[in-house]
Design a protein around this motif. Structure first.
Motif, short mmCIF file in Angstrom:
data_model
loop_
_atom_site.label_atom_id
_atom_site.label_comp_id
_atom_site.label_asym_id
_atom_site.label_seq_id
_atom_site.Cartn_x
_atom_site.Cartn_y
_atom_site.Cartn_z
N TYR A 161 0.84 -1.20 0.00
CA TYR A 161 0.00 0.00 0.00
C TYR A 161 0.88 1.26 0.00
O TYR A 161 0.66 2.18 -0.79
CB TYR A 161 -0.91 -0.03 1.23
CG TYR A 161 -1.89 1.12 1.35
CD1 TYR A 161 -3.15 1.04 0.76
CD2 TYR A 161 -1.56 2.26 2.07
CE1 TYR A 161 -4.05 2.09 0.88
CE2 TYR A 161 -2.45 3.31 2.20
CZ TYR A 161 -3.70 3.23 1.61
OH TYR A 161 -4.59 4.27 1.72
N GLN A 162 1.88 1.28 0.87
CA GLN A 162 2.75 2.45 0.96
C GLN A 162 3.59 2.64 -0.29
O GLN A 162 3.88 3.77 -0.70
CB GLN A 162 3.66 2.32 2.19
CG GLN A 162 2.94 2.46 3.52
CD GLN A 162 2.35 3.85 3.70
OE1 GLN A 162 2.96 4.86 3.34
NE2 GLN A 162 1.15 3.90 4.27
N HIS B 6 -3.49 9.02 -5.41
CA HIS B 6 -2.52 8.09 -4.82
C HIS B 6 -3.21 7.08 -3.90
O HIS B 6 -2.91 5.88 -3.95
CB HIS B 6 -1.46 8.86 -4.03
CG HIS B 6 -0.51 9.64 -4.86
ND1 HIS B 6 -0.83 10.85 -5.41
CD2 HIS B 6 0.78 9.38 -5.25
CE1 HIS B 6 0.21 11.32 -6.10
NE2 HIS B 6 1.20 10.44 -6.01
N LYS B 7 -4.12 7.58 -3.08
CA LYS B 7 -4.81 6.69 -2.13
C LYS B 7 -5.67 5.67 -2.87
O LYS B 7 -5.74 4.50 -2.47
CB LYS B 7 -5.67 7.52 -1.17
CG LYS B 7 -4.85 8.34 -0.18
CD LYS B 7 -5.74 9.19 0.72
CE LYS B 7 -4.89 10.01 1.69
NZ LYS B 7 -5.75 10.90 2.54
N ARG B 8 -6.32 6.10 -3.94
CA ARG B 8 -7.15 5.17 -4.69
C ARG B 8 -6.29 4.12 -5.39
O ARG B 8 -6.63 2.93 -5.43
CB ARG B 8 -7.99 5.93 -5.71
CG ARG B 8 -9.03 5.06 -6.42
CD ARG B 8 -10.09 4.55 -5.43
NE ARG B 8 -11.05 3.69 -6.08
CZ ARG B 8 -12.14 4.14 -6.72
NH1 ARG B 8 -12.39 5.45 -6.77
NH2 ARG B 8 -12.97 3.29 -7.28
N LYS C 272 -4.65 -0.28 5.91
CA LYS C 272 -5.16 0.99 6.43
C LYS C 272 -4.99 1.07 7.95
O LYS C 272 -4.65 2.14 8.49
CB LYS C 272 -6.64 1.15 6.06
CG LYS C 272 -6.87 1.42 4.58
CD LYS C 272 -8.34 1.59 4.27
CE LYS C 272 -8.58 1.96 2.81
NZ LYS C 272 -10.02 2.11 2.50
N THR D 128 -1.41 1.82 8.59
CA THR D 128 -1.12 3.21 8.23
C THR D 128 -1.58 4.16 9.32
O THR D 128 -0.85 5.08 9.72
CB THR D 128 -1.79 3.57 6.89
OG1 THR D 128 -1.26 2.72 5.86
CG2 THR D 128 -1.56 5.02 6.52
N ARG E 199 -4.27 13.96 -1.86
CA ARG E 199 -3.65 12.81 -2.53
C ARG E 199 -4.68 11.72 -2.85
O ARG E 199 -4.45 10.52 -2.63
CB ARG E 199 -2.52 12.23 -1.68
CG ARG E 199 -1.36 13.21 -1.52
CD ARG E 199 -0.31 12.71 -0.54
NE ARG E 199 0.27 11.44 -0.95
CZ ARG E 199 1.23 11.29 -1.84
NH1 ARG E 199 1.72 12.37 -2.45
NH2 ARG E 199 1.71 10.11 -2.14
N LEU F 178 1.32 4.33 -2.66
CA LEU F 178 0.95 5.63 -2.12
C LEU F 178 2.07 6.66 -2.31
O LEU F 178 1.82 7.86 -2.45
CB LEU F 178 0.62 5.50 -0.63
CG LEU F 178 0.00 6.70 0.08
CD1 LEU F 178 -1.38 7.01 -0.50
CD2 LEU F 178 -0.11 6.43 1.58
#
Length: 482
Positions: free
Chosen positions: A308-309, A351-353, A372, A375, A348, A312
């Motif tokens: 994820y990161q 980016h998140k999507r 999530k 995060t 952002r 992102l």
């Protein structure tokens, strides 16, 4: 299902009879529901081109027109290969899987072929030196792990991205191991039947061969024959499954050409190769294990949080391209996200999507929720997120942090806990570190050494505590006896 299908392919077909040979009953059963289906595929190539998923096609002359007509004629069979040279695929392989998913969503059959045989040969494409030989035990473990990973991603796609109410029927997916059709061959027999259809001049002209021949280490005979085996894979799948389309990274163009030429020589049948763009790092290096910058698709290698990161943190100038490549969002929605981000870049949203869509595809909804939670726990100092995390998630998030199981004794203090996990030194120095504010428990500063641990403050409802000393020294505590 894949195992039973592979077992029936124990012997290769003789080339001399393949031109006039009727397709096998297995092939007919495999395709009977799709060749009579309506032409639903005319827009697939256009859609993939608009998304940037396709880079080159082979043969070049009118390949798209010919292939479009083939796709419009009914459901086809498409394949892509994955050599199990590690126990996990990586983001560099993900685009190939996504390519297969697009074809499957359009009603085509897809074959994901794990190269249990070709991994022992070693693909020289993009490599500066020969791979080390893989042991049989390691190869078996890698094959099992990659099979599970591919099946997981296809399942996640069907559950989370496919509209079950849509009239269009998804194609089937089959995972095969090419060892199943090589295991009964011997060297003399294979070279006698397959080798005579390859020409040295053509093989030597391949870019992957030329670049290695000019290198200091040169190229072994084993690596040189890799294109023969990949070409034969395509032929075998064409004969058994009626496969006419092969997908591969752009560095695989030479191998795809070898397969096309081989099938044309032996059977006179027209087949097609499609290449996908390579996913590269910020400095232009191919992402992968050889380059040492792989982001893995197995949780044991790269956690959902880390995946994820990774997405992102992609640069602003690449996020639109990645949304088109790595997600199934309609292009209009992609443009809307980019416009929203342009108006309010701080949120952002694009980016998140992107990160959410990829993580959900690779690890499912629970993997996304885990990412999530991690995060929020790490970057937003959310105690609620910490309480919702399992000990496995905490260990994934702080994978270098020591993990301790402690019995929660009545009257235990902050100072005692710090010393039991050896987070601070004994004596006045450790006491001073606490009083000076160096110790945090569950994102709350704990500067009173004699403070008794308080439930839901120092000990969370999930029975865990996250202890931090300084900025980077974390300790995970699982409390027993609660």
């Amino acid at each position: 299902m894949a195992a039973s299908m592979a077992r029936t392919c124990s012997r290769l077909f003789r080339f001399q009879s393949c031109v006039r040979r009727k397709l096998s009953p297995r092939y007919l059963a495999f395709n009977e529901n799709f060749h009579s289906s309506p032409a639903l595929h005319s827009g697939l190539l256009l859609s993939l081109n608009k998304r940037g998923v396709l880079k080159e096609s082979f043969p070049e002359d009118a390949a798209h027109d010919q292939l479009a007509r083939v796709l419009e004629s009914g459901g086809q069979t498409v394949y892509c290969g994955f050599d199990p040279t590690a126990d996990s695929l990586h983001v560099g392989n993900l685009l190939a899987i996504i390519g297969l998913l697009h074809f499957r969503s359009a009603g085509h059959h897809v074959l994901a072929v794990i190269g249990g045989a070709t991994a022992q040969i070693g693909d020289p494409s993009g490599k500066t030196s020969e791979r080390e030989r893989i042991s049989a035990d390691t190869l078996e473990g890698n094959t099992h792990s990659i099979r599970e990973s591919i099946q997981r991603i296809f399942t996640n796609h069907e559950l989370n991205f496919h509209d079950s109410s849509a009239k269009k029927k998804m194609g089937t997916v089959t995972v095969l191991n090419n060892m199943s059709w090589y295991k009964d061959w011997n060297v003399v027999g294979f070279l006698s039947e397959a080798g005579r259809h390859f020409r040295m001049g053509t093989m030597l002209s391949r870019h992957s061969v030329q670049s290695r021949l000019k290198s200091e280490d040169g190229m072994s005979l084993t690596e040189f024959t890799y294109q023969v085996f990949q070409a034969y894979d395509f032929y075998h799948l064409n004969q058994i499954y009626g496969c006419k389309i092969q997908l591969g990274g752009s560095d695989q163009l030479g191998n795809l050409m070898s397969g096309h030429e081989y099938i044309r020589k032996v059977c006179g049948e027209e087949v097609f190769g499609l290449t996908l763009p390579l996913v590269t790092s910020l400095v232009g290096d191919k992402l992968g294990k050889t380059a040492g910058n792989a982001v893995w698709l197995n949780r044991e290698r790269t956690t959902p949080f880390e995946l994820y990161q990774y997405f992102l943190r992609q640069p602003d100038n690449i996020v639109e391209r990645y949304l088109k490549l790595f997600t199934f969002l309609p292009l209009g929605e992609v443009q809307g996200l980019i416009e929203q981000q342009r108006l309010d870049p701080g949120k952002r949203l694009a980016h998140k999507r992107l990160a959410a869509e990829v993580t959900k595809l690779v690890h499912g909804k629970e993997g996304l929720e885990s990412a999530k939670r991690c995060t929020n726990a790490l970057y937003n100092s959310s105690v609620q997120a910490l309480e919702q995390m399992s000990e496995e998630e905490l260990q994934e998030l702080f994978h270098q942090a020591p993990f301790h199981e402690l019995l929660l004794e009545p009257g235990s203090t902050v100072m005692e806990v710090c010393r039991r996990v050896q987070a601070v030194p004994d004596g006045p120095k450790g006491y001073r570190m606490v009083t000076e504010g160096a110790v945090w428990i569950n994102h709350t500063r704990s500067d009173k050494p004699e403070q008794v641990l308080i439930p839901k403050v120092h000990v969370l409802s999930n029975g865990l505590s996250l202890l931090r000393v300084g900025k980077k020294n974390f300790y995970i505590i699982k409390w027993l006896g609660l």
